[in-house]
Scaffold this active site. Structure first.
Site, PDB file in Angstrom:
ATOM      1  N   GLY A  10       0.825  -1.218   0.000  1.00  0.00           N
ATOM      2  CA  GLY A  10       0.000   0.000   0.000  1.00  0.00           C
ATOM      3  C   GLY A  10       0.856   1.264   0.000  1.00  0.00           C
ATOM      4  N   LEU A  33      -3.793  -7.420  -1.417  1.00  0.00           N
ATOM      5  CA  LEU A  33      -3.954  -6.642  -2.657  1.00  0.00           C
ATOM      6  C   LEU A  33      -5.373  -6.099  -2.833  1.00  0.00           C
ATOM      7  CD1 LEU A  33      -1.749  -8.792  -5.110  1.00  0.00           C
ATOM      8  CD2 LEU A  33      -1.073  -6.865  -3.680  1.00  0.00           C
ATOM      9  N   SER A  34      -6.100  -5.936  -1.725  1.00  0.00           N
ATOM     10  CA  SER A  34      -7.455  -5.376  -1.831  1.00  0.00           C
ATOM     11  C   SER A  34      -7.399  -3.898  -2.215  1.00  0.00           C
ATOM     12  CB  SER A  34      -8.224  -5.551  -0.517  1.00  0.00           C
ATOM     13  OG  SER A  34      -7.535  -4.930   0.553  1.00  0.00           O
ATOM     14  N   ASP A  58      -4.181 -12.737   3.436  1.00  0.00           N
ATOM     15  CA  ASP A  58      -5.105 -11.921   4.212  1.00  0.00           C
ATOM     16  C   ASP A  58      -4.713 -12.002   5.686  1.00  0.00           C
ATOM     17  OD1 ASP A  58      -7.375 -10.920   5.651  1.00  0.00           O
ATOM     18  OD2 ASP A  58      -8.469 -11.076   3.759  1.00  0.00           O
ATOM     19  N   SER A 124      -3.913   6.921  13.774  1.00  0.00           N
ATOM     20  CA  SER A 124      -4.243   8.131  13.030  1.00  0.00           C
ATOM     21  C   SER A 124      -4.586   9.269  13.988  1.00  0.00           C
ATOM     22  CB  SER A 124      -5.451   7.824  12.147  1.00  0.00           C
ATOM     23  OG  SER A 124      -6.041   9.012  11.688  1.00  0.00           O
ATOM     24  N   TYR A 149     -14.286   4.379  10.916  1.00  0.00           N
ATOM     25  CA  TYR A 149     -12.848   4.206  10.652  1.00  0.00           C
ATOM     26  C   TYR A 149     -12.029   4.673  11.865  1.00  0.00           C
ATOM     27  CZ  TYR A 149      -8.179   5.419   9.039  1.00  0.00           C
ATOM     28  OH  TYR A 149      -6.807   5.561   8.949  1.00  0.00           O
ATOM     29  N   LYS A 153      -9.456   2.613  14.802  1.00  0.00           N
ATOM     30  CA  LYS A 153      -8.102   2.965  15.265  1.00  0.00           C
ATOM     31  C   LYS A 153      -8.086   3.105  16.790  1.00  0.00           C
ATOM     32  CE  LYS A 153      -6.245   3.070  11.211  1.00  0.00           C
ATOM     33  NZ  LYS A 153      -5.376   1.957  10.812  1.00  0.00           N
ATOM     34  N   TYR A 177      -0.555   9.033  12.620  1.00  0.00           N
ATOM     35  CA  TYR A 177      -0.176   9.797  11.434  1.00  0.00           C
ATOM     36  C   TYR A 177      -1.090  10.996  11.276  1.00  0.00           C
ATOM     37  CZ  TYR A 177       1.438   5.076   9.887  1.00  0.00           C
ATOM     38  OH  TYR A 177       1.985   3.822   9.789  1.00  0.00           O
ATOM     39  N   ASN A 179      -1.446  14.002   8.018  1.00  0.00           N
ATOM     40  CA  ASN A 179      -1.950  13.875   6.636  1.00  0.00           C
ATOM     41  C   ASN A 179      -0.824  13.556   5.654  1.00  0.00           C
ATOM     42  OD1 ASN A 179      -4.095  15.379   8.122  1.00  0.00           O
ATOM     43  ND2 ASN A 179      -5.067  15.375   6.113  1.00  0.00           N
ATOM     44  N   ASN A 199      -9.280  12.006  -0.676  1.00  0.00           N
ATOM     45  CA  ASN A 199      -8.296  12.893  -0.048  1.00  0.00           C
ATOM     46  C   ASN A 199      -7.882  14.027  -0.988  1.00  0.00           C
ATOM     47  OD1 ASN A 199      -7.304   9.906   1.282  1.00  0.00           O
ATOM     48  ND2 ASN A 199      -7.775  11.614   2.636  1.00  0.00           N
ATOM     49  N   LEU A 200      -7.426  15.081  -0.363  1.00  0.00           N
ATOM     50  CA  LEU A 200      -7.143  16.317  -1.092  1.00  0.00           C
ATOM     51  C   LEU A 200      -6.046  16.165  -2.156  1.00  0.00           C
ATOM     52  CD1 LEU A 200      -7.582  19.368  -1.393  1.00  0.00           C
ATOM     53  CD2 LEU A 200      -6.020  19.707   0.525  1.00  0.00           C
TER      54      LEU A 200
HETATM   55  P1  NAD Z   1      -3.411   1.612   1.638  1.00  0.00           P
HETATM   56  O1  NAD Z   1      -4.815   1.219   1.389  1.00  0.00           O
HETATM   57  O2  NAD Z   1      -2.624   2.176   0.504  1.00  0.00           O
HETATM   58  O3  NAD Z   1      -2.600   0.376   2.241  1.00  0.00           O
HETATM   59  C1  NAD Z   1      -3.199  -0.598   3.060  1.00  0.00           C
HETATM   60  C2  NAD Z   1      -2.850  -1.951   2.468  1.00  0.00           C
HETATM   61  O4  NAD Z   1      -3.447  -2.969   3.283  1.00  0.00           O
HETATM   62  C3  NAD Z   1      -3.386  -2.142   1.048  1.00  0.00           C
HETATM   63  O5  NAD Z   1      -2.303  -2.536   0.215  1.00  0.00           O
HETATM   64  C4  NAD Z   1      -4.421  -3.271   1.171  1.00  0.00           C
HETATM   65  O6  NAD Z   1      -4.436  -4.096   0.037  1.00  0.00           O
HETATM   66  C5  NAD Z   1      -3.948  -3.983   2.426  1.00  0.00           C
HETATM   67  N1  NAD Z   1      -4.975  -4.690   3.204  1.00  0.00           N
HETATM   68  C6  NAD Z   1      -6.172  -4.236   3.663  1.00  0.00           C
HETATM   69  N2  NAD Z   1      -6.785  -5.191   4.385  1.00  0.00           N
HETATM   70  C7  NAD Z   1      -5.956  -6.277   4.408  1.00  0.00           C
HETATM   71  C8  NAD Z   1      -6.010  -7.573   5.003  1.00  0.00           C
HETATM   72  N3  NAD Z   1      -7.068  -7.971   5.723  1.00  0.00           N
HETATM   73  N4  NAD Z   1      -4.979  -8.420   4.805  1.00  0.00           N
HETATM   74  C9  NAD Z   1      -3.901  -8.044   4.055  1.00  0.00           C
HETATM   75  N5  NAD Z   1      -3.793  -6.846   3.470  1.00  0.00           N
HETATM   76  C10 NAD Z   1      -4.799  -5.964   3.653  1.00  0.00           C
HETATM   77  O7  NAD Z   1      -3.413   2.637   2.869  1.00  0.00           O
HETATM   78  P2  NAD Z   1      -2.247   3.550   3.428  1.00  0.00           P
HETATM   79  O8  NAD Z   1      -2.590   4.968   3.144  1.00  0.00           O
HETATM   80  O9  NAD Z   1      -0.931   3.010   3.032  1.00  0.00           O
HETATM   81  O10 NAD Z   1      -2.476   3.338   4.990  1.00  0.00           O
HETATM   82  C11 NAD Z   1      -1.752   2.363   5.733  1.00  0.00           C
HETATM   83  C12 NAD Z   1      -2.257   2.366   7.150  1.00  0.00           C
HETATM   84  O11 NAD Z   1      -2.123   3.673   7.702  1.00  0.00           O
HETATM   85  C13 NAD Z   1      -3.753   2.025   7.268  1.00  0.00           C
HETATM   86  O12 NAD Z   1      -3.944   1.247   8.434  1.00  0.00           O
HETATM   87  C14 NAD Z   1      -4.404   3.386   7.425  1.00  0.00           C
HETATM   88  O13 NAD Z   1      -5.610   3.302   8.113  1.00  0.00           O
HETATM   89  C15 NAD Z   1      -3.353   4.134   8.219  1.00  0.00           C
HETATM   90  N6  NAD Z   1      -3.433   5.588   8.054  1.00  0.00           N
HETATM   91  C16 NAD Z   1      -3.405   6.131   6.797  1.00  0.00           C
HETATM   92  C17 NAD Z   1      -3.525   7.508   6.642  1.00  0.00           C
HETATM   93  C18 NAD Z   1      -3.545   8.135   5.273  1.00  0.00           C
HETATM   94  O14 NAD Z   1      -3.933   9.303   5.149  1.00  0.00           O
HETATM   95  N7  NAD Z   1      -3.117   7.453   4.213  1.00  0.00           N
HETATM   96  C19 NAD Z   1      -3.646   8.335   7.783  1.00  0.00           C
HETATM   97  C20 NAD Z   1      -3.651   7.747   9.049  1.00  0.00           C
HETATM   98  C21 NAD Z   1      -3.540   6.363   9.164  1.00  0.00           C
HETATM   99  N1  UDP Z   2     -10.618  18.668   0.959  1.00  0.00           N
HETATM  100  C1  UDP Z   2     -11.146  19.516  -0.012  1.00  0.00           C
HETATM  101  N2  UDP Z   2     -11.478  18.968  -1.227  1.00  0.00           N
HETATM  102  C2  UDP Z   2     -11.302  17.638  -1.503  1.00  0.00           C
HETATM  103  C3  UDP Z   2     -10.762  16.800  -0.493  1.00  0.00           C
HETATM  104  C4  UDP Z   2     -10.438  17.357   0.734  1.00  0.00           C
HETATM  105  O1  UDP Z   2     -11.323  20.704   0.195  1.00  0.00           O
HETATM  106  O2  UDP Z   2     -11.645  17.202  -2.614  1.00  0.00           O
HETATM  107  C5  UDP Z   2     -10.243  19.266   2.265  1.00  0.00           C
HETATM  108  C6  UDP Z   2     -10.981  18.658   3.452  1.00  0.00           C
HETATM  109  O3  UDP Z   2     -12.222  19.321   3.640  1.00  0.00           O
HETATM  110  C7  UDP Z   2      -9.968  18.896   4.584  1.00  0.00           C
HETATM  111  C8  UDP Z   2      -8.612  18.785   3.893  1.00  0.00           C
HETATM  112  O4  UDP Z   2      -8.873  18.973   2.495  1.00  0.00           O
HETATM  113  O5  UDP Z   2     -10.105  20.211   5.087  1.00  0.00           O
HETATM  114  C9  UDP Z   2      -7.933  17.431   4.074  1.00  0.00           C
HETATM  115  O6  UDP Z   2      -8.866  16.413   3.721  1.00  0.00           O
HETATM  116  P1  UDP Z   2      -8.406  14.899   3.479  1.00  0.00           P
HETATM  117  O7  UDP Z   2      -9.630  14.115   3.083  1.00  0.00           O
HETATM  118  O8  UDP Z   2      -7.252  14.870   2.533  1.00  0.00           O
HETATM  119  O9  UDP Z   2      -7.844  14.437   4.879  1.00  0.00           O
HETATM  120  P2  UDP Z   2      -8.518  14.433   6.356  1.00  0.00           P
HETATM  121  O10 UDP Z   2      -7.880  15.557   7.106  1.00  0.00           O
HETATM  122  O11 UDP Z   2      -9.992  14.558   6.194  1.00  0.00           O
HETATM  123  O12 UDP Z   2      -8.108  13.101   6.903  1.00  0.00           O
END
Ligand code: NAD
Ligand code: UDP
Length: 333
Positions: A10, A33-34, A58, A124, A149, A153, A177, A179, A199-200
Site C-alpha cells: 500500500g 492486494l485489496s 489476508d 491516526s 474508521y 483505530k 499519522y 496527513n 483525499n485532497l
Molecule cells: P493503503 O490502502 O494504501 O494500504 C493498506 C494496504 O493494506 C493495502 O495494500 C491493502 O491491500 C492492504 N490490506 C487491507 N486489508 C488487508 C487484510 N485484511 N490483509 C492483508 N492486506 C490488507 O493505505 P495507506 O494509506 O498506506 O495506509 C496504511 C495504514 O495507515 C492504514 O492502516 C491506514 O488506516 C493508516 N493511516 C493512513 C492515513 C492516510 O492518510 N493514508 C492516515 C492515518 C492512518
Molecule cells: N478537501 C477539499 N477537497 C477535496 C478533499 C479534501 O477541500 O476534494 C479538504 C478537506 O475538507 C480537509 C482537507 O482537504 O479540510 C484534508 O482532507 P483529506 O480528506 O485529505 O484528509 P482528512 O484531514 O480529512 O483526513
C-alpha cells in the site's frame, strides 16, 4: 531475522519498505492486494535493488499468517493493513470493524504463539476526535471519533495497550499519522486511489492531469487564516523514516508508547493548492463548495515527543510534497 510489513504494497507501507531496506533490514510483505497492486514489489526492487519476499495473504486468515511466521524468523511487525476510506466506513461499518479489528487481533495471536514481541501500529490523528484542541499532544484524551474508521483505530489502540500491559515482553508503538501526501522521488510508488479520490492531494493531482475538471474546496468559512481547513501535511517519505526510528525504539523499550508523526505545522487547503500550482506551473481550477460532513477546521500535531524520544523530525516541506505528488501522478498508468 526479518521485519513483517502487513499492507506493505500500500501507499505508506511501500515507502516504509524502501526506507527499511535502505536501513539494512530484511523485510517480508504480506498484503491481500485489496487496495494495491503486486507490481509495487517490482518497484521496491527497482528503487532499492533488493526484492522483498512477498505473500499475497489476508491478515485476518490465521492459517496464512502462521505459514508466514513458520517460514520466516519475524522479530517485529509493522501493521499497515486495513481499510481507510472514511466515507465508506460510515456506509459499511461492519466491513471496517471486521477487517481492521480482526486483522490486528489475529496478528497479535499469531505473534504471541511465535514469540514475536514488537508491534508497530498505523494509527491516526483521527483518534483525537472532534472536540480536541490543537496542537494535538499524545497525552490528550482520545475518543469522540467522527466515524467508524476512527473508532477502529481507537479500539485497536486500546487492544494493543491492554496486550502490552498483560505481557511484559511486548513492545508496542502506536504511531498517529497526520496527513501523509507526496510520493517517492523516483515517481514509481505513491498514492493511487481506486475510483474518485476522497483525499485532497490525489484530487489535486488528478485535476492537474485532466482526469477531474475542477477541485471542490470544502468550506471557506472556517475559523482559519483563509477560511479553508488546516491540516498537518507530511511527506510520506518523512513518515516512512519515522517507522525506522519507531522500530529502533521498540527494539530497546518494552510496554506501549504513542507518538504523533506530523510536522507540527498546519497549512490550509488553499496553501496546498497554491503551492502545487506554483511549484509545478499548472493551474488547478477550483470552486468553493459547502463544508464536508464530519470535517473539523484545524488539525496539527505537537511533534516534540517524536523528536525527543525517537530522534525523528520531518525534513521535507510543502514544495517537495507537491512536486513529488505530481511527479508520481504523471508516471501513473
Ligand atoms: P493503503 O490502502 O494504501 O494500504 C493498506 C494496504 O493494506 C493495502 O495494500 C491493502 O491491500 C492492504 N490490506 C487491507 N486489508 C488487508 C487484510 N485484511 N490483509 C492483508 N492486506 C490488507 O493505505 P495507506 O494509506 O498506506 O495506509 C496504511 C495504514 O495507515 C492504514 O492502516 C491506514 O488506516 C493508516 N493511516 C493512513 C492515513 C492516510 O492518510 N493514508 C492516515 C492515518 C492512518
Ligand atoms: N478537501 C477539499 N477537497 C477535496 C478533499 C479534501 O477541500 O476534494 C479538504 C478537506 O475538507 C480537509 C482537507 O482537504 O479540510 C484534508 O482532507 P483529506 O480528506 O485529505 O484528509 P482528512 O484531514 O480529512 O483526513
Amino acid at each position: 531475522m526479518s521485519i513483517l510489513l502487513t499492507g506493505g504494497t500500500g501507499y505508506i507501507g511501500s515507502h516504509t519498505a524502501v526506507e527499511l531496506i535502505n536501513a539494512g533490514y530484511d523485510i517480508v510483505i504480506a498484503d491481500n492486494l485489496s487496495n494495491s497492486e503486486a507490481v509495487v514489489i517490482d518497484y521496491i526492487e527497482t528503487i532499492t535493488k533488493k526484492r522483498p519476499k512477498f505473500y499475497q495473504a489476508d491478515v485476518c486468515d490465521k492459517a496464512q499468517l502462521e505459514k508466514i511466521f513458520d517460514e520466516n524468523k519475524i522479530t517485529a511487525v509493522l501493521h499497515f493493513a486495513g481499510y481507510k476510506a472514511v466515507g465508506e466506513s460510515v456506509s459499511e461499518p461492519i466491513k471496517y470493524y471486521r477487517n481492521n479489528l480482526d486483522s490486528a487481533i489475529t496478528l497479535l495471536e499469531v505473534m504471541q504463539s511465535a514469540g514475536c514481541n514488537q508491534f508497530i501500529f498505523s494509527s491516526s490523528a483521527t483518534v483525537y476526535g472532534t472536540g480536541a484542541t490543537v496542537p494535538y499532544k499524545e497525552e490528550m484524551p482520545t475518543g469522540h471519533c467522527a466515524n467508524p474508521y476512527g473508532w477502529t483505530k481507537y479500539m485497536i489502540e486500546q487492544i494493543l495497550t491492554d496486550a502490552a500491559k498483560a505481557n511484559n515482553n511486548l513492545s508496542v508503538v502506536l504511531l498517529r499519522y497526520f496527513n501523509p501526501v507526496g510520493a517517492h522521488e523516483s515517481g514509481l510508488i505513491g498514492e493511487k486511489p481506486v475510483g474518485v479520490p476522497n483525499n485532497l492531494m490525489p484530487y489535486i493531482t488528478q485535476t492537474a492531469a485532466g482526469m477531474r475538471d475542477h477541485l471542490s474546496v470544502f468550506g471557506n468559512d472556517y475559523d482559519t487564516k483563509d477560511g479553508t481547513g488546516v491540516r498537518d501535511f507530511i511527506h510520506v517519505v518523512d513518515l516512512a523514516k519515522g517507522h525506522v526510528k519507531a522500530l529502533e525504539y521498540a527494539n530497546k523499550n518494552l510496554g506501549c508508547e504513542v507518538f504523533n508523526l506530523g510536522t507540527g505545522t498546519g497549512y490550509s487547503v488553499l496553501d496546498l493548492v497554491n503551492t502545487f500550482m506554483e511549484v509545478n506551473g499548472i493551474n488547478i481550477p477550483y470552486e468553493i463548495a459547502p463544508r464536508r460532513a464530519g470535517d473539523i477546521a484545524t488539525s496539527y500535531a505537537n511533534a516534540t515527543k517524536a523528536k525527543e524520544k525517537l530522534g525523528w523530525q520531518a525534513q521535507l516541506g510543502l514544495k517537495e510534497m507537491c512536486k513529488d505528488a505530481w511527479n508520481f501522478q504523471k508516471n501513473c498508468k
